[in-house]
Design a protein around this motif. Structure first.
Motif, PDB file in Angstrom:
ATOM      1  N   TRP A 206       0.801  -1.236   0.000  1.00 33.73           N
ATOM      2  CA  TRP A 206       0.000   0.000   0.000  1.00 33.73           C
ATOM      3  C   TRP A 206       0.830   1.282   0.000  1.00 33.73           C
ATOM      4  N   TRP A 207       2.141   1.184   0.275  1.00 37.97           N
ATOM      5  CA  TRP A 207       2.938   2.412   0.391  1.00 37.97           C
ATOM      6  C   TRP A 207       2.935   3.234  -0.902  1.00 37.97           C
ATOM      7  N   TRP A 208       3.391   2.595  -1.989  1.00 34.53           N
ATOM      8  CA  TRP A 208       3.532   3.385  -3.227  1.00 34.53           C
ATOM      9  C   TRP A 208       2.173   3.852  -3.775  1.00 34.53           C
ATOM     10  N   PRO A 209       1.151   2.996  -3.814  1.00 30.49           N
ATOM     11  CA  PRO A 209      -0.163   3.508  -4.254  1.00 30.49           C
ATOM     12  C   PRO A 209      -0.652   4.665  -3.379  1.00 30.49           C
ATOM     13  N   SER A 210      -0.313   4.644  -2.065  1.00 30.83           N
ATOM     14  CA  SER A 210      -0.778   5.743  -1.195  1.00 30.83           C
ATOM     15  C   SER A 210      -0.089   7.055  -1.567  1.00 30.83           C
ATOM     16  N   ILE A 211       1.202   6.980  -1.883  1.00 31.63           N
ATOM     17  CA  ILE A 211       1.829   8.273  -2.202  1.00 31.63           C
ATOM     18  C   ILE A 211       1.474   8.745  -3.624  1.00 31.63           C
ATOM     19  N   MET A 212       0.961   7.804  -4.438  1.00 29.76           N
ATOM     20  CA  MET A 212       0.444   8.225  -5.764  1.00 29.76           C
ATOM     21  C   MET A 212      -0.898   8.941  -5.637  1.00 29.76           C
ATOM     22  N   ARG A 274      13.796  12.237   1.872  1.00 30.07           N
ATOM     23  CA  ARG A 274      13.919  12.122   0.417  1.00 30.07           C
ATOM     24  C   ARG A 274      13.497  10.710   0.042  1.00 30.07           C
ATOM     25  N   PHE A 275      12.810  10.563  -1.075  1.00 26.16           N
ATOM     26  CA  PHE A 275      12.296   9.245  -1.438  1.00 26.16           C
ATOM     27  C   PHE A 275      12.639   8.897  -2.889  1.00 26.16           C
ATOM     28  N   GLY A 276      12.520   7.606  -3.199  1.00 28.26           N
ATOM     29  CA  GLY A 276      12.884   7.120  -4.542  1.00 28.26           C
ATOM     30  C   GLY A 276      11.822   7.473  -5.573  1.00 28.26           C
ATOM     31  N   PRO A 277      12.095   7.129  -6.847  1.00 28.84           N
ATOM     32  CA  PRO A 277      11.175   7.520  -7.932  1.00 28.84           C
ATOM     33  C   PRO A 277       9.831   6.789  -7.861  1.00 28.84           C
ATOM     34  N   ILE A 278       8.792   7.529  -8.164  1.00 28.90           N
ATOM     35  CA  ILE A 278       7.433   6.959  -8.186  1.00 28.90           C
ATOM     36  C   ILE A 278       7.205   6.344  -9.574  1.00 28.90           C
ATOM     37  N   TRP A 280       5.255   6.203 -12.301  1.00 31.39           N
ATOM     38  CA  TRP A 280       4.107   6.895 -12.906  1.00 31.39           C
ATOM     39  C   TRP A 280       3.443   6.061 -13.990  1.00 31.39           C
ATOM     40  N   ASP A 281       4.180   5.082 -14.548  1.00 26.55           N
ATOM     41  CA  ASP A 281       3.537   4.206 -15.550  1.00 26.55           C
ATOM     42  C   ASP A 281       2.415   3.410 -14.880  1.00 26.55           C
ATOM     43  N   GLU A 282       2.715   2.962 -13.649  1.00 23.33           N
ATOM     44  CA  GLU A 282       1.670   2.215 -12.916  1.00 23.33           C
ATOM     45  C   GLU A 282       0.469   3.132 -12.647  1.00 23.33           C
ATOM     46  N   PHE A 283       0.751   4.349 -12.176  1.00 22.66           N
ATOM     47  CA  PHE A 283      -0.332   5.307 -11.884  1.00 22.66           C
ATOM     48  C   PHE A 283      -1.195   5.544 -13.133  1.00 22.66           C
ATOM     49  N   ASN A 284      -0.514   5.794 -14.268  1.00 26.17           N
ATOM     50  CA  ASN A 284      -1.273   6.097 -15.493  1.00 26.17           C
ATOM     51  C   ASN A 284      -2.075   4.894 -15.964  1.00 26.17           C
ATOM     52  N   ALA A 285      -1.519   3.696 -15.766  1.00 27.00           N
ATOM     53  CA  ALA A 285      -2.260   2.486 -16.160  1.00 27.00           C
ATOM     54  C   ALA A 285      -3.538   2.363 -15.322  1.00 27.00           C
ATOM     55  N   VAL A 286      -3.427   2.649 -14.023  1.00 24.16           N
ATOM     56  CA  VAL A 286      -4.610   2.554 -13.144  1.00 24.16           C
ATOM     57  C   VAL A 286      -5.651   3.586 -13.587  1.00 24.16           C
ATOM     58  N   LEU A 287      -5.173   4.819 -13.918  1.00 27.89           N
ATOM     59  CA  LEU A 287      -6.116   5.861 -14.351  1.00 27.89           C
ATOM     60  C   LEU A 287      -6.813   5.496 -15.654  1.00 27.89           C
ATOM     61  N   LYS A 288      -6.126   4.724 -16.485  1.00 30.07           N
ATOM     62  CA  LYS A 288      -6.735   4.326 -17.769  1.00 30.07           C
ATOM     63  C   LYS A 288      -7.668   3.132 -17.600  1.00 30.07           C
ATOM     64  N   GLY A 289      -7.829   2.644 -16.376  1.00 30.79           N
ATOM     65  CA  GLY A 289      -8.767   1.532 -16.166  1.00 30.79           C
ATOM     66  C   GLY A 289      -8.084   0.183 -16.094  1.00 30.79           C
ATOM     67  N   ASN A 290      -6.740   0.187 -16.072  1.00 29.33           N
ATOM     68  CA  ASN A 290      -6.024  -1.096 -16.106  1.00 29.33           C
ATOM     69  C   ASN A 290      -5.318  -1.453 -14.805  1.00 29.33           C
ATOM     70  N   GLY A 291      -5.845  -0.964 -13.693  1.00 27.41           N
ATOM     71  CA  GLY A 291      -5.296  -1.365 -12.393  1.00 27.41           C
ATOM     72  C   GLY A 291      -5.784  -2.759 -12.045  1.00 27.41           C
ATOM     73  N   PRO A 292      -5.286  -3.312 -10.919  1.00 25.62           N
ATOM     74  CA  PRO A 292      -5.657  -4.689 -10.572  1.00 25.62           C
ATOM     75  C   PRO A 292      -7.165  -4.900 -10.375  1.00 25.62           C
ATOM     76  N   CYS A 293      -7.893  -3.869  -9.925  1.00 23.78           N
ATOM     77  CA  CYS A 293      -9.321  -4.099  -9.601  1.00 23.78           C
ATOM     78  C   CYS A 293     -10.287  -3.141 -10.297  1.00 23.78           C
ATOM     79  N   ASN A 294      -9.839  -2.361 -11.310  1.00 20.03           N
ATOM     80  CA  ASN A 294     -10.760  -1.370 -11.899  1.00 20.03           C
ATOM     81  C   ASN A 294     -12.071  -2.004 -12.363  1.00 20.03           C
ATOM     82  N   ARG A 295     -11.945  -3.112 -13.068  1.00 19.88           N
ATOM     83  CA  ARG A 295     -13.165  -3.710 -13.651  1.00 19.88           C
ATOM     84  C   ARG A 295     -14.079  -4.244 -12.559  1.00 19.88           C
ATOM     85  N   GLU A 296     -13.450  -4.868 -11.555  1.00 21.61           N
ATOM     86  CA  GLU A 296     -14.221  -5.424 -10.438  1.00 21.61           C
ATOM     87  C   GLU A 296     -14.976  -4.304  -9.689  1.00 21.61           C
TER      88      GLU A 296
END
Ligand code: FAQ
Length: 327
Positions: A206-212, A274-278, A280-296
């Motif tokens: 949940w860490w990285w999705p939370s900071i996204m 200071r934190f490592g790189p986020i 953003w490809d994962e974030f954009n995929a989720v926004l486009k409807g392709n996250g693990p649970c978008n359809r569900e």
């Protein structure tokens, strides 16, 4: 319901000169920290931005009931079950206040809900991730509600009155949600080694999705500059993300858990983590409807909407009967 109460004072004037004067006066009111109310004149773009943000926020609360709702039947004790039911119910309530706030801008709730169900409206990326274990309920309260509060406390000072007022109560409830999540994490972290491992695994996922959740970095945030001029937003996405990280890392230390970021470190000079790189490809995929649970998630909302059809019909029939009785 609020849409019926709107008059035409808020509409755009025909003459361009008059529009400029109104726009200037509007910005002066914002600059003077005055609240804008539903019947006040406002630029179309301000109204549109608010409907966009508030409706996305409302949808997030409603879809956000699903990941935790998934654990109500499997909560480990009666007390945990009662608390979780109350929390999920609060989220439904937040969605309702927010749809009402958006309706004061002239867009009907049915229209906003139709956009969500059609898949054309956004809601927070975070709710497209699965809740695999009980620790995920703790992680959501601690991290997701923690991030939500960081973003939403400044919204209590938003220039649009109905949104700002809705946020005051929502933030009080979110604060309780965050504490209950942290308390679940603390119990697990102080429990058996299997419970500690479950808490760590939840933090890892949940860490990285939370900071996204705070949205794209400032350089890619198309709405921030204008929303800050209008005092809808008081801080940029990156400012809020940094505040959240600075507050949350010591909490993870207290829990004895490790944040899944090898580059995370305290920077004495800036007094920030200071934190490592986020990713953003994962974030954009989720926004486009392709996250693990978008359809569900959308399938669950569509099924709930269909199943609730008789309630809406009964409420409308009751309201019509009451109207006829009084007219
Ligand atoms: N997910 O230019 P910006 C909660 C979109 S409530 C999906 O930076 P803006 C309670 C953005 O909409 C959580 N989309 O946009 C709870 C825009 O798309 P558009 C929700 C995102 O508006 C806890 C585009 O990217 N909170 O958690 C996300 O200035 C536990 C460009 O972005 C709110 O909605 C994202 N994470 O800033 C419930 C708070 N980030 O419309 C249950 C109010 C960005 O152009 C369990 N909203 N996008 O197509 C806000 O503060 C702002 O709207 C931001 C985005 C900060 C989310």
């Amino acid at each position: 319901m609020y849409t019926q109460a709107l008059d035409t004072e808020g509409r755009q004037p025909a003459a361009a000169g008059a529009a400029d004067a109104l726009t200037e006066r509007f910005q002066a009111r914002i600059d003077a920290e005055e609240r804008i109310e539903p019947k006040d004149w406002m630029p179309d773009a301000y109204r549109h931005t608010l409907v966009r943000q508030i409706s996305q926020h409302a949808h997030s609360e409603i879809v956000g009931m699903l990941p935790e709702g998934n654990w109500i039947t499997r909560a480990p004790t009666l007390k945990r079950k009662a608390v979780l039911i109350a929390k999920v119910q609060d989220e439904g309530g937040h969605g309702m206040y927010l749809y009402s706030a958006a309706e004061t801008l002239g867009t009907a709730r049915a229209e906003m809900v139709a956009q969500l169900l059609a898949g054309t409206a956004k809601y927070s990326s975070i709710f497209n991730y699965p809740t695999l274990t009980w620790a995920d309920v703790g992680a959501i309260g601690w991290l997701v509600d923690g991030a939500a509060i960081m973003n939403q406390i400044p919204l209590c000072r938003c220039s649009y009155g109905p949104y700002a007022r809705a946020m005051v109560r929502i933030c009080k409830e979110e604060s309780f949600h965050q504490r209950q999540g942290f308390e679940i994490m603390l119990t697990l972290a102080r429990g058996t080694s299997a419970q500690r491992a479950m808490a760590q695994d939840a933090l890892d996922r949940w860490w990285w999705p939370s900071i996204m959740m705070f949205g794209p970095g400032d350089a890619d945030s198309k709405h921030t500059a204008q929303s800050m001029r209008w005092k809808i937003k008081r801080f940029s996405n990156d400012e809020l993300r940094q505040k959240f990280i600075d507050i949350t890392v010591p909490q993870a230390h207290f829990l004895g858990l490790t944040i899944p970021d090898p580059e995370l470190h305290w920077d004495e000079a800036s007094q920030h983590y200071r934190f490592g790189p986020i990713d953003w490809d994962e974030f954009n995929a989720v926004l486009k409807g392709n996250g693990p649970c978008n359809r569900e998630r959308l399938a669950a909302r569509r099924a709930a909407h269909e199943a609730g059809g008789w309630v809406r019909a009964a409420a409308a029939a009751h309201a019509e009967k009451a109207r006829r009785r009084t007219s």
